[in-house]
Design an enzyme around this catalytic site. Sequence first.
Site, PDB file in Angstrom:
ATOM      1  N   HIS A 243       0.793  -1.261  -0.037  1.00  0.00           N
ATOM      2  CA  HIS A 243      -0.016  -0.005   0.016  1.00  0.00           C
ATOM      3  C   HIS A 243       0.742   1.308   0.011  1.00  0.00           C
ATOM      4  O   HIS A 243       0.654   2.262  -0.123  1.00  0.00           O
ATOM      5  CB  HIS A 243      -0.951   0.004   1.295  1.00  0.00           C
ATOM      6  N   ASP A 288      -0.845  -7.391   1.112  1.00  0.00           N
ATOM      7  CA  ASP A 288      -0.220  -6.050   1.462  1.00  0.00           C
ATOM      8  C   ASP A 288       1.337  -6.274   1.642  1.00  0.00           C
ATOM      9  O   ASP A 288       1.906  -6.359   2.490  1.00  0.00           O
ATOM     10  CB  ASP A 288      -0.771  -5.346   2.661  1.00  0.00           C
ATOM     11  N   SER A 385       4.238   2.117   8.306  1.00  0.00           N
ATOM     12  CA  SER A 385       3.754   1.122   7.386  1.00  0.00           C
ATOM     13  C   SER A 385       4.901   0.781   6.760  1.00  0.00           C
ATOM     14  O   SER A 385       5.931   1.126   6.374  1.00  0.00           O
ATOM     15  CB  SER A 385       2.785   1.741   6.260  1.00  0.00           C
TER      16      SER A 385
END
Length: 435
Positions: A243, A288, A385
């Site tokens: 992502h 992801d 992330s």
Amino acid sequence: MESDSGQPLNNRDIVPFRKPRRPQETFKKVGIPIIAVLLSLIALVIVALLIKVILDKYYFICGSPLTFIQRGQLCDGHLDCASGEDEEHCVKDFPEKPGVAVRLSKDRSTLQVLDAATGTWASVCFDNFTEALAKTACRQMGYDSQPAFRAVEIRPDQNLPVAQVTGNSQELQVQNGSRSCLSGSLVSLRCLDCGKSLKTPRVVGGVEAPVDSWPWQVSIQYNKQHVCGGSILDPHWILTAAHCFRKYLDVSSWKVRAGSNILGNSPSLPVAKIFIAEPNPLYPKEKDIALVKLQMPLTFSGSVRPICLPFSDEVLVPATPVWVIGWGFTEENGGKMSDMLLQASVQVIDSTRCNAEDAYEGEVTAEMLCAGTPQGGKDTCQGDSGGPLMYHSDKWQVVGIVSWGHGCGGPSTPGVYTKVTAYLNWIYNVRKSEM
């Protein structure tokens, strides 16, 4: 009229007196024009650079024929340049492929091979096993390094059949009609020296982390701005989250910084390619995972080292202690991004608890992990992330990738991570495709 020597004077013999030129006059006549020319050249270079910066910021130059297209047309799925170069250096989806026919077990890193005839796995006997076979096995998993292997005793509780193997430079195969394992030993294989740090973390709770505790952590940056964390897997590859790249598909704008716990305090490394797992329309939060290939291999040191991938059969039960790191926001609302790398000790949360009605209501799938603390307060936030969720057995392993969550550090909504063991074949296939 004659001279004293008796020779007549000749006007041509008389050297006229010239007044010497003063330095100031010389400078005015010679130096100033030279400086003017140099300044003009410098001005032209500066103007050219400014024009290039402006063009690079807003336009992409197609080579043949020479045309300009807007940056927004890069990597949009349409060939706007005649030769298609606007779609060449883009983030690429990498589809799932058949599983790799070798794997490593957490039982002493023993090598296992898939028997194509029976469709079952077998542990590899040490008899007649060679360095060439070790290299082949590692190449099947995407490692281009010097492997190390040794013999380990077959235990009484060995639950897989034991087989001798043969192979070529491409793959190992179970040897047909192989005899019993005369050595009584299995092959223990290490494809890369990984998972070692110079310092063992001793503190918990979102505190600053020394770089030599986590030498595999990198900052992944778009146009010099930190976007995501990532983990060094080997000299060429960085593991992170897909992502991170959904909105920014132009590979040339991405850089990686390694070897420092201070954000932006190390040289940036250019990126060659970025691969992401093909998204699942039914479960958009799954898959992801991404791999970033560097243009030049990393040089390992005390502050730049790889972390290990987990073993194929690595299972983390609830309450297993794990670690998270990153430069994320220190608060959920209104906090600033940390300039220093932060670390926190958390634990694996049971998936049933994670999917409860007061938590994620069934959104967490078998390809994800939950981790946090029962009381909340230690978690990952935006900016972390792509960073690693790490587990330590004899070496550090990246067992999860920071993916998503509701808020930061809530007791009922812990962080959700991509489960790396679910994507080992994907990782192996991506790396192998670039060898």
